[in-house]
Design an enzyme around this catalytic site. Structure first.
Site, PDB file in Angstrom:
ATOM      1  CD  GLU A 158       1.949   8.570   3.947  1.00 15.62           C
ATOM      2  OE1 GLU A 158       0.646   8.782   4.515  1.00 15.62           O
ATOM      3  OE2 GLU A 158       2.265   7.282   3.766  1.00 15.62           O
ATOM      4  CG  ASP A 205       6.316   3.625   9.788  1.00 17.08           C
ATOM      5  OD1 ASP A 205       6.490   3.821   8.626  1.00 17.08           O
ATOM      6  OD2 ASP A 205       5.263   2.931  10.214  1.00 17.08           O
TER       7      ASP A 205
END
Length: 696
Positions: A200, A42
């Site tokens: 997302e 991420d």
């Protein structure tokens, strides 16, 4: 010949000090993805002046939120962990049935505004956390803002407002109070409705007066979406900016049945694996990324990809703006990213280097930054003394409940770790050793029994223990991971020279329980629910056979190229076309199937047929991208060699920005109009190369 010799010396010097650990920098003006071959999940990135900063998720590992810095986007250095420990309850101390495996730090956003650095990150069940500092080295101030704003993107707007976008599919916008005490009442709104193909892992930007949101969409297949609007609240229009880019890598094995809210798996729990999916592009391609600008106005993209049991790795992509959209890739091949490409033009020359020193003999008196604890450690139950790491045993029902387990991310695509263990001070019921921390896990270690010491290997998948007698409690332990095949093995030695393997072909997988790849772990605990003695660890060493890639570009060599799609060699057709020839054909392996690799600098090569008939050259554009043999070398003869590892390559035409390939079912000749590789590397663009001779 002289030019090749200088180039070889340059590569040797460039790689010399860093050949022990993976670095993306090829030392010739190019880089090869991934940026790191250990997990950096991420990622989010910003530029401050001429420096770039990047942060990543750290889940349950302490210290957490690693912060890196770079001058060129390719070579990174460790700056700090944003926090040493984050204590938000007993589960952070590995108490209870769940701990914070797979939870903890998720998908941070880093920003810089008016002289301060900010890192925003969700912690499941504890809300949005914000960390602030004047300097990246810290000290960092922590505030808990509450709410459930996960995988967010943050924007400091020109009017002083602070926005966050969050949510999956249905994208929300919320305004953050300027003192970070919470959220502006009534500001939460839906700005992109469900079914819009947004995902997302949002990254939020304002560029040239427009608002951009980049996110990862996992349904029906993994890809990156971009939304654009004139106002932060919309309305937004969307498009796909990256899709199907797997870098020629198939998805690995998956551990079924365990998620990030599952109880900690225990000995005897059933483990099942899901084999790699035949749906090549499902949730595998580059995703969950963003963009960053250079001082010269260029833009680059960053993202991650699930790379089997080693975890999620970080990738760097050139960005091409077209019609106001930031596409990953280059003109003529938008949406796809090169595995090997030219380094960003930041105006700074940086030598190849790895982020971490992975070996540790503990002589410095402190842990190197590469180490992280599994949950918050018990501070008075470990120390570094006399050049050794001492771990005291604490009660634990099994390995994943053991406190004070010290970990490193496993590094791929293959690595072997070795550590020396002095177990003399263990007490009855104690065990200490080396583990592969994952779900499932495996470990090998020394056990103290009422009769003395034994060497034990534990296989969680089979729930099987293998014991060996020990004449001495001083041993060398070893773990090997092949993270391309998702297999491991473990071994031990009593003299540091000869090793005996006790676990072979141990199945590794990725899963959502730890939500991380495999970690190498040093551990010590007591199996009889009491505190015991301690073990000392020394000379932790990591060997990476793929770290030195300087020989993966065979300049000055004569090679054959065999297409993985059909097993046939590339052939310099006498009629002036590049074709293929099957085994058994008299041309197979002849001079017409051999090519001299000429160095043209910066990873660019020209391929000349060894029979002297000409250079492989792209002569057409448009629909065909014809590839022929031409007597004279032209700009169409330049290819960027793609290092696919394992003796594989693709040839990226610098005339079309597409790859040389063919459809093995049609019999058509080669053309430079292919967008990229399929995960199994058998669509016609990936070649196995073999050196058959040297240049005269």
């Amino acid at each position: 010949m002289k030019h090749f010799l200088y180039f070889y010396i340059f590569l040797s010097i460039s790689y010399g000090l860093q050949a022990r650990s993976w670095t993306a920098d090829n030392g010739n003006g190019t880089f090869t993805n991934p940026l790191f071959y250990d997990e950096f999940t991420d990622p989010d990135m910003i530029r401050v002046g001429t420096d770039f900063y990047m942060v990543a998720s750290s889940m349950h590992a302490m210290p957490g939120l690693p912060l890196l810095r770079s001058k060129d986007l390719v070579n990174w250095e460790f700056v700090t962990y944003v926090f040493d420990k984050l204590d938000m309850g007993p589960e952070f101390h590995l108490e209870g049935k769940k701990g914070i495996y797979g939870n903890g730090i998720w998908a941070p956003a880093i920003r810089y505004h008016e002289g301060r650095f900010y890192v925003f990150v969700n912690v499941n069940d504890h809300g949005l956390q914000v960390f602030t500092a004047e300097r990246p080295e810290g000290p960092w101030i922590h505030k808990n803002m509450g709410g459930r704003i996960y995988d967010l993107g943050v924007l400091f707007d020109d009017d002083g407002k602070i926005y966050a976008v969050h949510g999956y599919d249905e994208v929300h916008l919320i305004e953050i109070k300027s003192d970070f005490s919470g959220y502006v009442d009534g500001s939460d709104r839906i700005i992109i409705p469900k079914g819009s193909a947004m995902g997302e892992g949002h990254h939020f930007y304002k560029i040239n007066g427009k608002y951009y949101i980049i996110s990862a969409d996992y349904s029906p297949v993994g890809r990156m979406q971009c939304a654009r609007a004139d106002r932060p609240e919309g309305p937004y229009e969307t498009t796909v900016i990256s899709h199907r880019e797997t870098m020629g890598t198939q998805r690995g094995w998956w551990t079924n049945g365990y998620g990030f809210w599952s109880n900690i798996p225990d000995e005897g729990d059933k483990m099942e694996f899901q084999a790699p999916s035949e749906n090549y592009f499902a949730a595998v391609p580059l995703h969950q990324g963003g963009i960053v600008d250079l001082p010269n106005g260029e833009w680059w993209g960053f993202s991650m990809m699930d790379m089997k049991s080693v975890g999620r790795l970080t990738y760097l992509s050139p960005v091409t703006w077209k019609d106001g959209w930031p596409y990953f890739g280059v003109e003529g091949n938008l949406g796809r990213s090169p595995r090997t490409w030219f380094k960003p033009d930041t105006g700074v020359d940086t030598e190849p280097k790895a982020v971490y020193e992975r070996d540790d003999d503990f002589s410095s008196g402190r842990l190197k930054p590469v180490w992280q604890w599994n949950h918050i450690p018990v501070s008075d139950k470990w120390k570094i003394t006399k050049g050794k790491l001492r771990l005291h045993t604490l009660p634990a029902r099994s390995f994943m409940f053991a406190k004070n387990t010290l970990t490193q991310r496993a590094v791929g695509p293959e690595s072997t770790v070795t550590v020396e263990v002095d177990a003399r001070a263990l007490k009855e019921g104690d065990v200490a050793g080396l583990a592969l921390l994952n779900t499932p896990y495996y470990w090998i270690g020394v056990v103290r029994t009422d009769e003395g010491f034994i060497l034990r290997f534990y296989d969680m998948v089979k729930n099987n223990r293998t014991d060996e007698p020990l004449s001495s409690p001083y041993v060398w332990l070893q773990a090997h991971g092949d993270f391309d095949k998702d297999l491991a093995s473990m071994a031990y030695s009593t003299d540091g020279k000869e090793y005996k393997t006790l676990g072979e072909k141990l199945r590794l997988g990725y899963q959502m329980h730890t939500f991380q790849g495999v970690r190498y772990a040093l551990f010590a605990y007591n199996m009889e629910e009491r505190e015991g003695g301690y073990a000392c660890f020394d000379n932790f060493k990591v060997d990476e056979p793929f770290a030195d890639r300087s020989k993966n570009l065979p300049v000055g060599k004569v090679i054959t190229l065999t297409n993985l799609a059909n097993g046939e060699q590339v052939w310099a057709n006498p009629h002036g076309m590049l074709h293929h020839v099957a085994p058994g054909n008299k041309a197979f392996g002849g001079l017409g199937c051999r090519f001299r690799v000429h160095d043209r600098g910066q990873g660019r090569v020209a391929l000349e047929s060894a029979d002297g008939s000409g250079f492989v050259t792209v002569t057409g554009l448009g629909l065909s991208g014809d590839v022929r043999l031409m007597k004279q070398e032209t700009d169409g003869s330049l290819f960027l060699w793609q290092d696919m590892l394992w003796g594989h390559t693709m040839l990226l035409s610098l005339k079309t920005n597409c790859y040389v390939g063919l459809n093995p079912l049609t019999g058509e000749p080669y053309a430079a109009d292919w967008p990229g590789a399929r995960p199994d590397r058998k669509e016609g663009t990936v070649f196995a190369w073999t050196v058959v001779d040297r240049m005269d």
